[in-house]
Motif scaffolding. Structure first.
Motif, mmCIF file in Angstrom:
data_model
loop_
_atom_site.group_PDB
_atom_site.id
_atom_site.type_symbol
_atom_site.label_atom_id
_atom_site.label_comp_id
_atom_site.label_asym_id
_atom_site.label_seq_id
_atom_site.Cartn_x
_atom_site.Cartn_y
_atom_site.Cartn_z
ATOM 1 N N ILE A 254 0.833 -1.209 0.000
ATOM 2 C CA ILE A 254 0.000 0.000 0.000
ATOM 3 C C ILE A 254 0.865 1.256 0.000
ATOM 4 N N ILE A 255 2.137 1.125 0.401
ATOM 5 C CA ILE A 255 3.015 2.299 0.476
ATOM 6 C C ILE A 255 4.334 2.033 -0.260
ATOM 7 N N ASP A 256 4.237 1.334 -1.404
ATOM 8 C CA ASP A 256 5.457 1.012 -2.165
ATOM 9 C C ASP A 256 5.605 1.848 -3.435
ATOM 10 N N ASP A 257 4.741 2.878 -3.602
ATOM 11 C CA ASP A 257 4.756 3.737 -4.793
ATOM 12 C C ASP A 257 4.542 2.948 -6.086
ATOM 13 N N ASN A 258 3.810 1.860 -5.987
ATOM 14 C CA ASN A 258 3.510 1.030 -7.157
ATOM 15 C C ASN A 258 2.011 0.744 -7.154
ATOM 16 N N VAL A 259 1.279 1.371 -8.059
ATOM 17 C CA VAL A 259 -0.178 1.211 -8.075
ATOM 18 C C VAL A 259 -0.602 -0.136 -8.668
ATOM 19 N N GLU A 260 0.355 -0.916 -9.139
ATOM 20 C CA GLU A 260 0.030 -2.245 -9.650
ATOM 21 C C GLU A 260 -0.105 -3.258 -8.517
ATOM 22 N N THR A 261 0.468 -2.965 -7.343
ATOM 23 C CA THR A 261 0.344 -3.845 -6.184
ATOM 24 C C THR A 261 -0.758 -3.313 -5.273
ATOM 25 N N PHE A 262 -1.102 -4.058 -4.235
ATOM 26 C CA PHE A 262 -2.247 -3.669 -3.414
ATOM 27 C C PHE A 262 -2.187 -4.329 -2.050
ATOM 28 N N GLY A 263 -2.968 -3.794 -1.119
ATOM 29 C CA GLY A 263 -3.232 -4.448 0.145
ATOM 30 C C GLY A 263 -4.629 -5.039 0.103
ATOM 31 N N HIS A 264 -4.877 -6.078 0.905
ATOM 32 C CA HIS A 264 -6.168 -6.770 0.825
ATOM 33 C C HIS A 264 -6.558 -7.253 2.212
ATOM 34 N N SER A 265 -7.674 -6.726 2.738
ATOM 35 C CA SER A 265 -8.151 -7.192 4.038
ATOM 36 C C SER A 265 -8.900 -8.512 3.863
ATOM 37 N N SER A 266 -9.198 -9.150 4.965
ATOM 38 C CA SER A 266 -9.860 -10.452 4.919
ATOM 39 C C SER A 266 -11.363 -10.298 4.751
ATOM 40 N N ASN A 267 -12.054 -11.391 4.446
ATOM 41 C CA ASN A 267 -13.516 -11.373 4.375
ATOM 42 C C ASN A 267 -14.100 -10.978 5.731
ATOM 43 N N GLY A 268 -15.153 -10.160 5.690
ATOM 44 C CA GLY A 268 -15.817 -9.754 6.918
ATOM 45 C C GLY A 268 -15.035 -8.768 7.757
ATOM 46 N N SER A 269 -14.103 -8.062 7.152
ATOM 47 C CA SER A 269 -13.205 -7.196 7.933
ATOM 48 C C SER A 269 -13.666 -5.746 8.024
ATOM 49 N N LEU A 270 -14.686 -5.360 7.277
ATOM 50 C CA LEU A 270 -15.117 -3.959 7.301
ATOM 51 C C LEU A 270 -15.908 -3.646 8.568
ATOM 52 N N PRO A 271 -15.715 -2.453 9.167
ATOM 53 C CA PRO A 271 -14.717 -1.438 8.775
ATOM 54 C C PRO A 271 -13.300 -1.903 9.074
ATOM 55 N N ALA A 272 -12.362 -1.454 8.219
ATOM 56 C CA ALA A 272 -10.995 -1.969 8.278
ATOM 57 C C ALA A 272 -10.004 -0.837 8.533
ATOM 58 N N PRO A 273 -9.512 -0.669 9.778
ATOM 59 C CA PRO A 273 -8.533 0.379 10.080
ATOM 60 C C PRO A 273 -7.102 -0.079 9.820
ATOM 61 N N LEU A 274 -6.255 0.875 9.486
ATOM 62 C CA LEU A 274 -4.806 0.660 9.485
ATOM 63 C C LEU A 274 -4.159 1.929 10.020
ATOM 64 N N SER A 275 -3.033 1.777 10.720
ATOM 65 C CA SER A 275 -2.394 2.897 11.422
ATOM 66 C C SER A 275 -0.951 3.035 10.964
ATOM 67 N N ILE A 276 -0.526 4.295 10.710
ATOM 68 C CA ILE A 276 0.791 4.552 10.135
ATOM 69 C C ILE A 276 1.531 5.600 10.951
ATOM 70 N N ASP A 277 2.782 5.319 11.217
ATOM 71 C CA ASP A 277 3.712 6.307 11.760
ATOM 72 C C ASP A 277 4.426 6.941 10.578
ATOM 73 N N LEU A 278 4.264 8.258 10.395
ATOM 74 C CA LEU A 278 4.868 8.954 9.249
ATOM 75 C C LEU A 278 6.371 9.158 9.416
ATOM 76 N N GLY A 279 6.909 8.860 10.593
ATOM 77 C CA GLY A 279 8.333 9.003 10.823
ATOM 78 C C GLY A 279 8.738 10.343 11.385
ATOM 79 N N GLY A 280 7.787 11.225 11.574
ATOM 80 C CA GLY A 280 8.055 12.561 12.122
ATOM 81 C C GLY A 280 6.839 13.434 11.893
ATOM 82 N N LYS A 281 6.773 14.558 12.595
ATOM 83 C CA LYS A 281 5.639 15.461 12.427
ATOM 84 C C LYS A 281 5.670 16.114 11.052
ATOM 85 N N VAL A 282 4.497 16.197 10.439
ATOM 86 C CA VAL A 282 4.371 16.767 9.096
ATOM 87 C C VAL A 282 3.143 17.674 9.043
ATOM 88 N N LYS A 283 3.293 18.832 8.426
ATOM 89 C CA LYS A 283 2.144 19.672 8.111
ATOM 90 C C LYS A 283 1.500 19.082 6.862
#
Length: 397
Positions: A254-283
């Motif tokens: 999901i964060i490899d800069d390649n739109v040909e690849t993808f992430g995929h949650s499991s069946n029955g997973s909605l709503p589906a959260p994911l959490s990211i550390d950006l590595g530092g504060k960003v405006k």
């Protein structure tokens, strides 16, 4: 050949013997109709709503209103027998106007005229133009406006081109009560930005410019924006996050800069959260979501999601009380066509990615949480192709 020639000659002789046909009313007139009575004018934004009692002649067809807009051209609008009012719009000033009404019968005979005066209320295009605000934004300018009448307007967004000429960079329609548009793609050098509104009646505003406190036109300096370095990102894998490493997908895809690849949650997973550390504060300026390209606007591609943020390192529980709500997002299909039917604009929009803008007064953030709420079909899983953040990592106040 002789037979064909004979037929042609007979046809010509028959046509020459016909009398000239006159265009006449299908229904003979029963006499001049009576006039509309009990005429009342109710001023509306940029126009008037005129009500009346239709005359009781048995051959009445309706009522015709004749009027002029600011361009000086005479216009007509016809109301049927089954209506007792006529709506006239398109005025851009608030000066006194006049409309002439006629009853019309089925033989198209007009009644005597009935004239009524009124003063239209402020036109929607005028009110919207006064509300327009143009402010510096990341990589450009942000345009915001109020459209309380929900009038159907066209907005031309302008800035200077390579030779310094004000040029329409985007033309869009708006009929919502409030609107925001972000024009981006420019460096931080000062430049002119402007806007023009047009309505469906041929009216257009003067070019609207940002102004200073003295009302003087000013240039704007776009704020610095860059695509954030995804090599600094890491997933937090909180207890109530969903895994996106199913059915050939992976969180890292999901964060490899390649739109040909993808992430995929499991069946029955909605709503589906994911959490990211950006590595530092960003405006943050915006987040861009790309759909998986196997079935744009279909299958498990995201449709609605919300975004949360915090600067406090969240604990493993994933307690939502530790997160601040930032955005409610919906991916819109431009054409509105049914699932499985995509226009060229639909495909182009999906290929470019769907932008969602953070508030300009949002404080710099380090931790972001995206919760996918629904997809385009009845699927119970989600497969985003790519998530990209933009902003200024050098602002840490």
């Amino acid at each position: 050949m002789k037979r064909i020639y004979y037929i042609i000659v007979v046809a010509v002789l028959w046509m020459s013997g016909c009398d000239e046909k006159k265009l006449e009313p299908i229904t003979p007139s029963l006499g001049k109709p009576g006039v509309p009575s009990e005429v009342k004018a109710e001023p509306i934004a940029g126009g008037v709503l005129i009500s009346y009692r239709i005359p009781e002649n048995e051959d009445i067809l309706g009522v015709k209103a004749v009027y002029q807009l600011s361009d000086g051209k005479t216009r007509e609008v016809m109301s049927s027998l089954f209506s007792d009012r006529v709506r006239i719009e398109g005025y851009i000033d608030e000066e006194e106007k006049k409309v002439t009404l006629y009853a019309v019968n089925r033989a198209m005979v007009l009644s005597d005229p009935v004239e009524i005066g009124f003063t239209p209320l402020e036109a929607a295009i005028s009110k919207v133009s006064k509300s327009m605000q143009i402010a510096p934004d990341f990589g450009g300018a942000q345009y915001s406006w109020e459209n309380e009448d929900r009038a159907n307007l066209t907005l031309e967004v302008l800035t200077t081109d390579s030779v310094g000429v004000m040029t329409a960079m985007r033309i869009l329609t708006t009929a919502t009560a409030t609107g925001i548009y972000n024009l981006r793609g420019y460096d931080t050098d000062p430049r002119w930005f402007g806007a023009i509104f047009r309505d469906n009646f041929g009216n257009a505003t003067d070019t609207i410019f940002p102004v200073n406190t003295n009302g003087e036109r000013i240039q704007l300096s776009p704020m610095y924006e860059q695509k954030l370095d995804k090599k600094l990102f890491r997933f937090l894998y909180l207890n109530n996050d969903q895994s996106f490493s199913n059915f050939g997908g992976s969180e890292n895809d999901i964060i490899d800069d390649n739109v040909e690849t993808f992430g995929h949650s499991s069946n029955g997973s909605l709503p589906a959260p994911l959490s990211i550390d950006l590595g530092g504060k960003v405006k943050l300026s915006r987040v861009v979501i790309h759909q998986r390209n196997n079935d744009y606007y279909g299958w498990g591609n995201p449709k609605t999601f919300d975004v949360y943020g915090t600067n406090e390192e969240p604990d493993k529980s994933g307690d939502w009380n530790q997160w601040n709500h930032l955005l409610d997002c919906e991916i819109i299909k431009p054409s509105g066509l049914s699932i499985g039917n995509n226009s060229e604009e639909d495909i182009e929009t999906a290929e470019n990615g769907h932008d969602f803008t953070f508030s300009l007064d949002q404080e710099p953030l380090r931790y972001i949480r995206i919760r996918f709420l629904s997809v385009w079909t009845s699927s119970t899983f989600c497969h985003p192709a790519e998530i990209t953040f933009y902003g200024d990592p050098n602002i840490n106040e």
